[in-house]
Enzyme design. Structure first.
Site, PDB file in Angstrom:
ATOM      1  N   GLY A 232      66.487  68.669 -43.617  1.00 50.63           N
ATOM      2  CA  GLY A 232      67.180  68.930 -44.453  1.00 50.63           C
ATOM      3  C   GLY A 232      66.190  68.510 -45.544  1.00 50.63           C
ATOM      4  N   ASN A 233      67.305  68.943 -47.056  1.00 52.47           N
ATOM      5  CA  ASN A 233      66.631  68.843 -48.454  1.00 52.47           C
ATOM      6  C   ASN A 233      67.336  68.073 -49.633  1.00 52.47           C
ATOM      7  OD1 ASN A 233      69.272  69.426 -50.407  1.00 52.47           O
ATOM      8  ND2 ASN A 233      69.119  71.342 -48.357  1.00 52.47           N
ATOM      9  N   ARG A 234      66.651  67.881 -51.011  1.00 54.98           N
ATOM     10  CA  ARG A 234      67.502  66.751 -51.712  1.00 54.98           C
ATOM     11  C   ARG A 234      68.542  66.526 -52.702  1.00 54.98           C
ATOM     12  NH1 ARG A 234      62.535  63.877 -52.745  1.00 54.98           N
ATOM     13  NH2 ARG A 234      60.577  64.790 -52.606  1.00 54.98           N
ATOM     14  N   SER A 235      69.174  68.225 -52.645  1.00 60.14           N
ATOM     15  CA  SER A 235      70.655  67.863 -52.614  1.00 60.14           C
ATOM     16  C   SER A 235      70.968  66.938 -52.864  1.00 60.14           C
ATOM     17  CB  SER A 235      71.486  69.390 -52.744  1.00 60.14           C
ATOM     18  OG  SER A 235      72.976  69.277 -53.149  1.00 60.14           O
TER      19      SER A 235
ATOM     20  N   ALA B 158      73.382  73.286 -51.842  1.00 60.50           N
ATOM     21  CA  ALA B 158      71.802  73.676 -51.462  1.00 60.50           C
ATOM     22  C   ALA B 158      71.699  74.333 -49.469  1.00 60.50           C
ATOM     23  CB  ALA B 158      70.288  72.321 -51.246  1.00 60.50           C
TER      24      ALA B 158
END
Ligand code: CTP
Ligand code: CA
Length: 228
Positions: free
Chosen positions: A33-36, A99
């Site tokens: 995943g990512n931090r968005s 994102a």
């Protein structure tokens, strides 16, 4: 402070906004995943709705309330591609604030990956996801305004603009909203600063402040881009 009341200058338009960060499963319990946080996308959706648009929010794991918005929830980049592309068929504006994972695991394990399988480490093979923004821009559908974001890690403004210019030309979106991100800046923050570029990489506007203030500045440019 509450933003000043806006004109209903998006009345009659259908605006699709993607927000949040996609997650690509590795096995039933894990993902890449990512931090968005989804804050910018949700701010755009709310601002567009208040300016009279019919809004569809395609949301991947947004961390802020989406009450009152028409939400299509998705998990992965592939799901987001399907949802955005089908909504885009009847839309006037698509804003890709999400994102989107560039890669996904080539295979998803049906069972939980066990650490006994690999003694020294684990090698993951990733394959590329479809580029939703590029695909929409490449359609070149008359009457569809396509807006992208570029989150870049850059040491200074010139380096940020250089990365943004290259991305603007590569993507072909009508508008590319460039912002700096890092370990602490950008994702999840309440305030932001952006530079907006046209498809040739030329600067058309700048904005900073709350994500809502920046959302309205982006929508001002969208209004300016609309055929009349
Ligand atoms: N985007 C997309 N589909 C993808 C990846 C990104 O639609 N598979 C969109 C994002 O929503 C954003 C824009 O493309 O609006 C730019 O995303 P970004 O990650 O900054 O650019 P990339 O082209 O993926 O390049 P890189 O990550 O290598 O900088
Ligand atoms: Ca990317």
């Amino acid at each position: 402070a509450d933003p000043a009341p806006r004109p209903r200058d998006l009345a009659g338009l259908h605006v699709v906004v993607s927000a949040g960060g996609t997650r690509e499963p590795l096995d039933p319990v894990r993902f890449l995943g990512n931090r968005s946080s989804g804050k910018q996308g949700v701010a755009l959706a709310r601002a567009a709705a208040e300016r009279g648009a019919r809004v569809t929010l395609v949301a991947a794991h947004v961390e802020v309330p989406t009450d009152g918005l028409a939400v299509t929830a998705v998990e992965t980049a592939s799901e987001m591609a399907l949802a955005v592309e089908s909504a885009a068929e009847v839309a006037d504006v698509v804003i890709m604030a999400a994102a989107v994972a560039d890669y996904r695991p080539e295979t998803v394990s049906e069972a939980k990956i066990k650490k006994e399988q690999d003694v020294d480490g684990l090698t993951l093979r990733l394959v590329k996801n479809p580029d939703i923004l590029r695909g929409l821009a490449a359609l070149g559908r008359p009457g569809l305004t396509v807006v992208g974001f570029a989150a870049e890690t850059a040491p200074d403004r010139e380096a940020l603009l250089e990365l943004g210019r290259a991305k603007a030309r590569r993507k072909g979106a009508d508008l590319l909203v460039v912002n700096a991100v890092g370990w602490t800046a950008g994702f999840g923050a309440d305030d932001t600063a952006v530079v907006m570029l046209d498809a040739d990489g030329g600067i058309v506007a700048e904005a900073d402040g709350s994500k809502r203030v920046v959302a309205d500045a982006i929508l001002d440019r969208v209004v300016a881009l609309r055929p009349r």
